[in-house]
Design a protein around this motif. Structure first.
Motif, PDB file in Angstrom:
ATOM      1  N   ILE A 128      -5.487   9.335   8.002  1.00 24.98           N
ATOM      2  CA  ILE A 128      -5.729   8.655   6.726  1.00 24.98           C
ATOM      3  C   ILE A 128      -6.799   7.582   6.899  1.00 24.98           C
ATOM      4  O   ILE A 128      -7.727   7.471   6.093  1.00 24.98           O
ATOM      5  N   TYR A 129      -6.667   6.794   7.965  1.00 16.83           N
ATOM      6  CA  TYR A 129      -7.665   5.756   8.212  1.00 16.83           C
ATOM      7  C   TYR A 129      -9.055   6.377   8.381  1.00 16.83           C
ATOM      8  O   TYR A 129     -10.051   5.894   7.828  1.00 16.83           O
ATOM      9  N   LYS A 130      -9.136   7.465   9.134  1.00 10.23           N
ATOM     10  CA  LYS A 130     -10.424   8.111   9.380  1.00 10.23           C
ATOM     11  C   LYS A 130     -11.051   8.596   8.089  1.00 10.23           C
ATOM     12  O   LYS A 130     -12.261   8.412   7.866  1.00 10.23           O
ATOM     13  N   GLN A 131     -10.238   9.194   7.207  1.00  7.34           N
ATOM     14  CA  GLN A 131     -10.777   9.688   5.943  1.00  7.34           C
ATOM     15  C   GLN A 131     -11.252   8.562   5.035  1.00  7.34           C
ATOM     16  O   GLN A 131     -12.053   8.783   4.127  1.00  7.34           O
ATOM     17  N   VAL A 147      -9.993  -4.834   3.491  1.00  7.37           N
ATOM     18  CA  VAL A 147      -9.557  -4.609   2.113  1.00  7.37           C
ATOM     19  C   VAL A 147      -9.007  -3.195   1.974  1.00  7.37           C
ATOM     20  O   VAL A 147      -7.954  -2.971   1.368  1.00  7.37           O
ATOM     21  N   THR A 148      -9.721  -2.220   2.544  1.00  5.03           N
ATOM     22  CA  THR A 148      -9.279  -0.827   2.493  1.00  5.03           C
ATOM     23  C   THR A 148      -7.935  -0.652   3.188  1.00  5.03           C
ATOM     24  O   THR A 148      -7.035   0.016   2.682  1.00  5.03           O
ATOM     25  N   ARG A 149      -7.778  -1.279   4.362  1.00  4.99           N
ATOM     26  CA  ARG A 149      -6.532  -1.153   5.119  1.00  4.99           C
ATOM     27  C   ARG A 149      -5.359  -1.730   4.330  1.00  4.99           C
ATOM     28  O   ARG A 149      -4.271  -1.149   4.291  1.00  4.99           O
ATOM     29  N   LYS A 150      -5.572  -2.882   3.700  1.00  8.33           N
ATOM     30  CA  LYS A 150      -4.493  -3.488   2.910  1.00  8.33           C
ATOM     31  C   LYS A 150      -4.127  -2.607   1.722  1.00  8.33           C
ATOM     32  O   LYS A 150      -2.942  -2.448   1.397  1.00  8.33           O
ATOM     33  N   ARG A 151      -5.129  -2.011   1.065  1.00 11.05           N
ATOM     34  CA  ARG A 151      -4.849  -1.138  -0.074  1.00 11.05           C
ATOM     35  C   ARG A 151      -4.039   0.071   0.363  1.00 11.05           C
ATOM     36  O   ARG A 151      -3.068   0.453  -0.303  1.00 11.05           O
ATOM     37  N   ASP A 158       3.928   0.668   2.660  1.00  8.60           N
ATOM     38  CA  ASP A 158       4.799  -0.505   2.495  1.00  8.60           C
ATOM     39  C   ASP A 158       6.092  -0.096   1.783  1.00  8.60           C
ATOM     40  O   ASP A 158       6.313  -0.391   0.618  1.00  8.60           O
ATOM     41  N   VAL A 159       6.968   0.564   2.520  1.00  6.91           N
ATOM     42  CA  VAL A 159       8.222   1.078   1.949  1.00  6.91           C
ATOM     43  C   VAL A 159       9.119  -0.090   1.553  1.00  6.91           C
ATOM     44  O   VAL A 159       9.250  -1.081   2.284  1.00  6.91           O
ATOM     45  N   GLY A 160       9.739   0.017   0.377  1.00  7.61           N
ATOM     46  CA  GLY A 160      10.571  -1.057  -0.135  1.00  7.61           C
ATOM     47  C   GLY A 160      11.802  -1.315   0.708  1.00  7.61           C
ATOM     48  O   GLY A 160      12.357  -0.412   1.343  1.00  7.61           O
ATOM     49  N   ASN A 161      12.243  -2.569   0.702  1.00  2.00           N
ATOM     50  CA  ASN A 161      13.466  -2.970   1.389  1.00  2.00           C
ATOM     51  C   ASN A 161      14.665  -2.562   0.530  1.00  2.00           C
ATOM     52  O   ASN A 161      14.794  -3.023  -0.608  1.00  2.00           O
ATOM     53  N   PRO A 162      15.555  -1.711   1.040  1.00  2.00           N
ATOM     54  CA  PRO A 162      16.685  -1.259   0.206  1.00  2.00           C
ATOM     55  C   PRO A 162      17.593  -2.398  -0.239  1.00  2.00           C
ATOM     56  O   PRO A 162      18.269  -2.282  -1.267  1.00  2.00           O
ATOM     57  N   ASP A 163      17.628  -3.498   0.521  1.00  2.00           N
ATOM     58  CA  ASP A 163      18.478  -4.633   0.152  1.00  2.00           C
ATOM     59  C   ASP A 163      17.864  -5.481  -0.953  1.00  2.00           C
ATOM     60  O   ASP A 163      18.538  -6.364  -1.494  1.00  2.00           O
ATOM     61  N   GLU A 164      16.603  -5.220  -1.266  1.00  2.00           N
ATOM     62  CA  GLU A 164      15.914  -6.013  -2.285  1.00  2.00           C
ATOM     63  C   GLU A 164      15.353  -5.119  -3.389  1.00  2.00           C
ATOM     64  O   GLU A 164      14.383  -5.484  -4.059  1.00  2.00           O
TER      65      GLU A 164
END
Length: 215
Positions: A128-131, A147-151, A158-164
């Motif tokens: 994914i990073y390479k593409q 910026v690209t990496r954060k997006r 960034d999978v959600g925390n099930p407790d939140e």
């Protein structure tokens, strides 16, 4: 489908949301209303589409982008568009409608399904990073690469925390799921664009916006 629960950004059930078109052709407005209305049989909300700048939701017709603030975050930005929709020609009407339903899902409080707390997508991050023109090592990033990496992190990893979170089980058919290329994953896993609301989408939003028990 899922939503962050810190607190949840749902609207009050039974509300009427004023949805203003800041610009756009009549065809754009009609197609947006038709697509957004697919949510209405499943939620205890009403949509009041109006012209002008006064609205809980303010839609800007803007080529090149689809985006929306999440739920009641729209109330925090009274002087800005809260949703941007990219007008498309009639030949791409189903694609446009799917994206409108997706952005209205955000407007109702939902996050991206590929980050559902129960998602277990076998990402091939180096591929994914390479593409996207960056390396696997963040130490090598310039500003644009960071910026690209954060997006990519926000949209996919960034999978959600099930407790939140408030969530149903991971749903590959959700309108809130981005397409996933086979080349982005390990093994045999890909997701094509979903063009309509899934059964879990409908159930989740029915629970988020219930009618009184007597109804």
């Amino acid at each position: 489908m899922w939503a962050k629960n810190n607190p949840a950004k749902f609207w009050t059930p039974g509300s009427t949301l004023r949805i203003a078109f800041l610009n756009g052709t009549q065809a754009f407005k009609d197609e947006t209303i038709a697509a957004a209305s697919n949510w209405l049989p499943h939620i205890n909300l009403k949509f009041d589409f109006v012209e002008g700048e006064e609205g809980d939701i303010r839609i800007l017709s803007q080529p090149g982008t689809f985006s929306s603030l999440i739920g009641t975050d729209a109330l925090l930005h009274p002087d800005e568009p809260t949703m941007r929709l990219w007008p498309h020609p009639p030949s791409q009407a189903r694609y446009f409608a799917a994206n409108v339903m997706h952005e209205f899902g955000h407007m109702l409080g939902a996050e991206h399904e590929q980050t559902n707390p129960t998602a277990n997508i076998p990402w091939d991050k180096p591929a994914i990073y390479k593409q996207h023109g960056i390396t696997a090592d963040p130490e090598e990033d310039n500003y644009q690469a960071s910026v690209t990496r954060k997006r990519l992190h926000d949209w996919y990893f960034d999978v959600g925390n099930p407790d939140e979170s408030i969530y149903s089980e991971y749903d590959q058919k959700s309108i809130m799921h981005y397409p996933v290329s086979q080349s982005w994953t390990l093994g045999d896993f890909q997701i094509f664009i979903n063009l309509g609301l899934s059964e879990q989408d409908k159930t989740f939003m029915s629970n988020a916006y219930p009618y009184p028990a007597s109804q």
